[in-house]
Design an enzyme around this catalytic site. Sequence first.
Site, PDB file in Angstrom:
ATOM      1  N   GLU A 130       0.826  -1.204   0.000  1.00  0.00           N
ATOM      2  CA  GLU A 130       0.000   0.000   0.000  1.00  0.00           C
ATOM      3  C   GLU A 130       0.860   1.253   0.000  1.00  0.00           C
ATOM      4  O   GLU A 130       1.701   1.455   0.880  1.00  0.00           O
ATOM      5  CB  GLU A 130      -0.946   0.027   1.195  1.00  0.00           C
ATOM      6  CG  GLU A 130      -1.908   1.211   1.120  1.00  0.00           C
ATOM      7  CD  GLU A 130      -3.029   1.154   2.132  1.00  0.00           C
ATOM      8  OE1 GLU A 130      -4.015   1.902   1.947  1.00  0.00           O
ATOM      9  OE2 GLU A 130      -2.923   0.372   3.087  1.00  0.00           O
ATOM     10  N   GLU A 164     -13.132   1.826   1.954  1.00  0.00           N
ATOM     11  CA  GLU A 164     -12.505   2.017   3.260  1.00  0.00           C
ATOM     12  C   GLU A 164     -12.965   3.343   3.843  1.00  0.00           C
ATOM     13  O   GLU A 164     -12.894   4.383   3.186  1.00  0.00           O
ATOM     14  CB  GLU A 164     -10.980   2.005   3.119  1.00  0.00           C
ATOM     15  CG  GLU A 164     -10.244   2.091   4.434  1.00  0.00           C
ATOM     16  CD  GLU A 164      -8.736   2.088   4.238  1.00  0.00           C
ATOM     17  OE1 GLU A 164      -8.075   1.220   4.823  1.00  0.00           O
ATOM     18  OE2 GLU A 164      -8.229   2.951   3.486  1.00  0.00           O
TER      19      GLU A 164
END
Length: 294
Positions: A147, A241
């Site tokens: 990420e 998210e």
Amino acid sequence: MRRLGIHSFVWTGGQTQDGLEMALEKSAEHGYRTIEFAYLRPALFDLDRLARKAQSLDVEVGVTMGLPLDKDVSSEDAAVVAEGKQMLSDAVRAVRDIGGNKLGGILYSAHTKYNWAPTQRGWMNSAATLAEVAEEAGAMGVDVVLEVVNRFETNLLNTAAQGLKYIQDSGSDRLRLHLDTFHMNIEEANPAAAIRLAGDKLGYFHIGESNRGYLGDGVIDFNAIFDALIDIDYQRDVVFESFSTAIVDEALSLACAIWRDTWRENDPLAAHAKQFIELKYAEAQRRRATTARP
């Protein structure tokens, strides 16, 4: 095949077995086909039971995490790097044991605001370690996705270009990038161009708003984002998210500076996010079809 997912922190702080099973049920109820869990400690959870639950609901599982400073694989201290590698190897096995298919997050450094710049030696320690972890993961059917996050959560990978250089330096063809609209909005001069740059190295994608709340309630240009995903024919997971103090995981709240309610009720949030993402994908596909006409 692209699957739409949701982070478990929309449903639960993740401290109990019952909470994680409830998150699986709620995700399936809202039509999500993937769930993202935070780091799962096998000593605290029955991973076999979670695996059976996920399979019964036809919900795939991914796990994301960040390393603590005392296990930072971008350290120049060989003992710290070794501790970090062990933690990552343990995490890969936990993903396998829960029947999951990916490990993502800030796997290449500590998840923290650094007070120093990375070093070349630390960069290479990290890249070499992740190449080894990716080989282990590949043998277990687990993808490793890195990420790319903002400067306040790591000092190593803040842009897609840095992520691609890191993968190149690792020498591994198993590592892919994990991009996130929230972080790209901070760091990338052109988030859509960053998606196109990542191309087939993009292995996981987070959809989140600039304020971590309802999609469309911030400043992110989602039309450009979805146009870019269509352009690169992205077919892997897209996961919503969102964080709020309404549901708190203490460690993540501190690391990500979640200090206020961006929402209070999770069911309306989850329903809206799924509808929003599907709508934006459909609009992008129509724009692409219109552009392609002679």
